[in-house]
Design a protein around this motif. Structure first.
Motif, mmCIF file in Angstrom:
data_model
loop_
_atom_site.group_PDB
_atom_site.id
_atom_site.type_symbol
_atom_site.label_atom_id
_atom_site.label_comp_id
_atom_site.label_asym_id
_atom_site.label_seq_id
_atom_site.Cartn_x
_atom_site.Cartn_y
_atom_site.Cartn_z
ATOM 1 N N CYS A 33 0.831 -1.215 0.000
ATOM 2 C CA CYS A 33 0.000 0.000 0.000
ATOM 3 C C CYS A 33 0.862 1.260 0.000
ATOM 4 O O CYS A 33 0.427 2.311 -0.464
ATOM 5 C CB CYS A 33 -0.927 0.004 1.208
ATOM 6 S SG CYS A 33 -2.275 -1.207 1.114
ATOM 7 N N LEU A 79 -6.113 -3.023 -5.478
ATOM 8 C CA LEU A 79 -7.340 -3.809 -5.618
ATOM 9 C C LEU A 79 -7.269 -4.726 -6.843
ATOM 10 O O LEU A 79 -7.700 -5.882 -6.791
ATOM 11 C CB LEU A 79 -8.556 -2.889 -5.713
ATOM 12 C CG LEU A 79 -8.853 -2.035 -4.471
ATOM 13 C CD1 LEU A 79 -10.099 -1.189 -4.701
ATOM 14 C CD2 LEU A 79 -9.018 -2.904 -3.232
ATOM 15 N N ARG A 80 -6.708 -4.199 -7.933
ATOM 16 C CA ARG A 80 -6.590 -5.016 -9.147
ATOM 17 C C ARG A 80 -5.700 -6.230 -8.901
ATOM 18 O O ARG A 80 -6.019 -7.352 -9.308
ATOM 19 C CB ARG A 80 -6.037 -4.176 -10.299
ATOM 20 C CG ARG A 80 -5.807 -4.961 -11.590
ATOM 21 C CD ARG A 80 -5.455 -4.041 -12.742
ATOM 22 N NE ARG A 80 -4.284 -3.233 -12.464
ATOM 23 C CZ ARG A 80 -3.022 -3.673 -12.607
ATOM 24 N NH1 ARG A 80 -2.802 -4.911 -13.008
ATOM 25 N NH2 ARG A 80 -2.005 -2.866 -12.353
ATOM 26 N N GLN A 140 -5.029 -7.699 -6.013
ATOM 27 C CA GLN A 140 -5.674 -8.645 -5.111
ATOM 28 C C GLN A 140 -6.707 -9.495 -5.831
ATOM 29 O O GLN A 140 -6.836 -10.690 -5.577
ATOM 30 C CB GLN A 140 -6.326 -7.901 -3.940
ATOM 31 C CG GLN A 140 -5.342 -7.267 -2.967
ATOM 32 C CD GLN A 140 -4.411 -8.272 -2.342
ATOM 33 O OE1 GLN A 140 -3.384 -8.614 -2.932
ATOM 34 N NE2 GLN A 140 -4.752 -8.756 -1.172
ATOM 35 N N ILE A 141 -7.440 -8.875 -6.743
ATOM 36 C CA ILE A 141 -8.437 -9.615 -7.522
ATOM 37 C C ILE A 141 -7.752 -10.613 -8.450
ATOM 38 O O ILE A 141 -8.162 -11.773 -8.552
ATOM 39 C CB ILE A 141 -9.325 -8.639 -8.313
ATOM 40 C CG1 ILE A 141 -10.218 -7.858 -7.353
ATOM 41 C CG2 ILE A 141 -10.180 -9.392 -9.343
ATOM 42 C CD1 ILE A 141 -10.965 -6.716 -7.995
ATOM 43 N N LEU A 190 -8.608 -11.816 1.115
ATOM 44 C CA LEU A 190 -9.211 -10.961 0.083
ATOM 45 C C LEU A 190 -10.173 -9.948 0.703
ATOM 46 O O LEU A 190 -10.065 -8.732 0.455
ATOM 47 C CB LEU A 190 -9.941 -11.818 -0.944
ATOM 48 C CG LEU A 190 -10.660 -11.061 -2.063
ATOM 49 C CD1 LEU A 190 -9.669 -10.287 -2.917
ATOM 50 C CD2 LEU A 190 -11.479 -12.017 -2.924
ATOM 51 N N SER A 216 -8.298 -7.527 3.331
ATOM 52 C CA SER A 216 -7.337 -6.610 2.711
ATOM 53 C C SER A 216 -8.042 -5.506 1.923
ATOM 54 O O SER A 216 -7.630 -4.338 1.962
ATOM 55 C CB SER A 216 -6.360 -7.369 1.804
ATOM 56 O OG SER A 216 -7.034 -7.979 0.709
ATOM 57 N N VAL A 217 -9.123 -5.851 1.234
ATOM 58 C CA VAL A 217 -9.870 -4.844 0.470
ATOM 59 C C VAL A 217 -10.488 -3.808 1.411
ATOM 60 O O VAL A 217 -10.407 -2.595 1.173
ATOM 61 C CB VAL A 217 -10.958 -5.513 -0.389
ATOM 62 C CG1 VAL A 217 -11.915 -4.472 -0.956
ATOM 63 C CG2 VAL A 217 -10.310 -6.302 -1.529
ATOM 64 N N ALA A 246 -7.715 -1.650 2.952
ATOM 65 C CA ALA A 246 -7.174 -0.735 1.942
ATOM 66 C C ALA A 246 -8.101 0.456 1.736
ATOM 67 O O ALA A 246 -7.639 1.598 1.577
ATOM 68 C CB ALA A 246 -6.961 -1.480 0.626
ATOM 69 N N GLU A 247 -9.412 0.217 1.728
ATOM 70 C CA GLU A 247 -10.366 1.309 1.566
ATOM 71 C C GLU A 247 -10.200 2.346 2.681
ATOM 72 O O GLU A 247 -10.213 3.556 2.433
ATOM 73 C CB GLU A 247 -11.793 0.762 1.566
ATOM 74 C CG GLU A 247 -12.176 0.004 0.309
ATOM 75 C CD GLU A 247 -12.353 0.917 -0.897
ATOM 76 O OE1 GLU A 247 -12.595 2.122 -0.694
ATOM 77 O OE2 GLU A 247 -12.245 0.429 -2.037
#
Length: 367
Positions: free
Chosen positions: A65, A74-75, A77-78, A128, A131-132, A135-136
């Motif tokens: 981060c 995010l990309r 992680q996906i 997943l 972490s998302v 991160a937000e």
């Protein structure tokens, strides 16, 4: 040895990955019996190994981060986690349709089987989702107080979201404090350096002693798999469930301190550290692949073979007769055999770049 990587974390993750293999071997050799919950080695492993994985993930994710913007994070992680989750859980679903064909009698059974399959690989789901959300908060807040409130809000959301729309809800609640601790530790690296510097010997030795003491009280009802985390409607009552939850989190943190301090003491000898890297370093770089494949080879195939062997043997499980032999010789050897097969499969897949990308996605930010 790739000096561009932090080899300490490769060793940490490699050892944690081996503990997953060994723990699952101990569990599935019991052929469906519940006695493994009181197995001493199993208790030692399960007191901290997944929290250890999660705190490492949080630490490395925070480092990412600091390097990338939210969209890239995010990309990635996906690509690296969500994509393999879909692929491998779909494979798991197709397998379930084959070996559970006689149990699917309606659309409701079909939907239930699909949901159970696609919520598999719980640890990856937890990384997943957590972490998302973290991160937000990290990217959209700046003031420490706002961030702190945001992280607390995420925890409340994880608790309040219905289980039907939050895969692995119980595990997410359990894992969140560890991930957040690792995430925040990256920004407080001085605390880690103090532990490594030798200036806090009392803290080191107390932390090493604490885990074995706490582990003495770790029994069947203390596992996340048996008691969960829900304070309301808990089988053991509100007060007892609260005690279990607090004890389980403290046990996890003490186990993490235990393994980190012991390894850091060993790392003071360069030849020992190099030997540990040769044993666990490469394994630490492919933990996602190992975690996914062991679910099929070890949990599904080997577990079913053990059940069949005991069934044909009249319900007698000869392999668990001698606990010393079972814990220190047989299960490590069986686990190692699985690991060799898994390792060869992974490196064969890696030789085929397109297949590797199709099955395991892009490289992760958490690596």
């Amino acid at each position: 040895m790739n000096r561009n990587r932090n080899i300490d974390f490769d060793i940490y993750k490699g050892i944690a990955c081996w503990l997953v293999i060994w723990g699952h071997t101990i569990q599935y050799c019991y052929a469906g019996g519940q006695e493994f919950y009181e197995n001493l080695v199993f208790r030692f492993i399960y007191g901290f190994h997944m929290p250890f994985f999660m705190i490492i993930s949080g630490y490395l994710f925070c480092a990412s981060c600091h390097r990338y913007d939210l969209r890239v994070v995010l990309r990635k992680q996906i690509q690296h986690i969500a994509y393999p989750l879909i692929i491998w859980n779909a494979i798991n679903f197709l397998c379930k349709l084959v070996y559970e064909a006689g149990t699917v009698h309606s659309l409701s059974d079909f939907a239930k089987s699909m949901y159970q399959s696609f919520t598999g690989l719980w640890f990856l789901w937890s990384i997943l989702i957590i972490s998302v959300l973290v991160a937000e908060v990290y990217y959209r807040t700046a003031a420490p107080v706002q961030r702190g409130a945001g992280y607390l809000t995420v925890f409340v959301i994880l608790i309040l979201l219905p289980a039907k729309i939050e895969p692995c809800k119980t595990m997410n609640i359990w894992m969140y404090p560890y991930f957040l601790t690792g995430f925040l530790l990256f920004e407080k690296k001085d605390a880690i350096h103090q532990l490594k510097s030798g200036k806090q010997n009392i803290v080191k030795y107390m932390s090493v002693a604490l885990y074995p003491v706490l582990l003495h009280f770790f029994h069947y009802e203390d596992y996340i798999y048996t008691s969960g985390v829900n304070l309301f409607g808990a089988e053991y009552g509100f007060t007892r469930q609260l005690q279990i939850d607090i004890y389980r989190w403290i046990l996890g943190y003490s186990g993490i301190l235990f393994i980190v301090v012991v390894l850091q003491l060993l790392f003071q000898k360069s030849h020992v550290k190099n030997a540990l890297f040769r044993l666990f370093g490469n394994l630490g770089q492919i933990t996602l692949q190992v975690y996914i494949i062991q679910r099929i080879l070890l949990e599904e195939i080997f577990g079913r073979i053990c059940k069949l062997a005991v069934s044909y043997g009249g319900g007698v499980n000869l392999i668990t007769r001698n606990m010393y032999l079972y814990n220190l010789v047989l299960t490590p050897m069986i686990g190692l055999a699985h690991l060799v097969v898994i390792y060869k499969l992974i490196w064969w897949i890696k030789k085929h770049k397109r297949l590797d990308r199709y099955l395991f996605g892009e490289n992760s930010l958490i690596s």
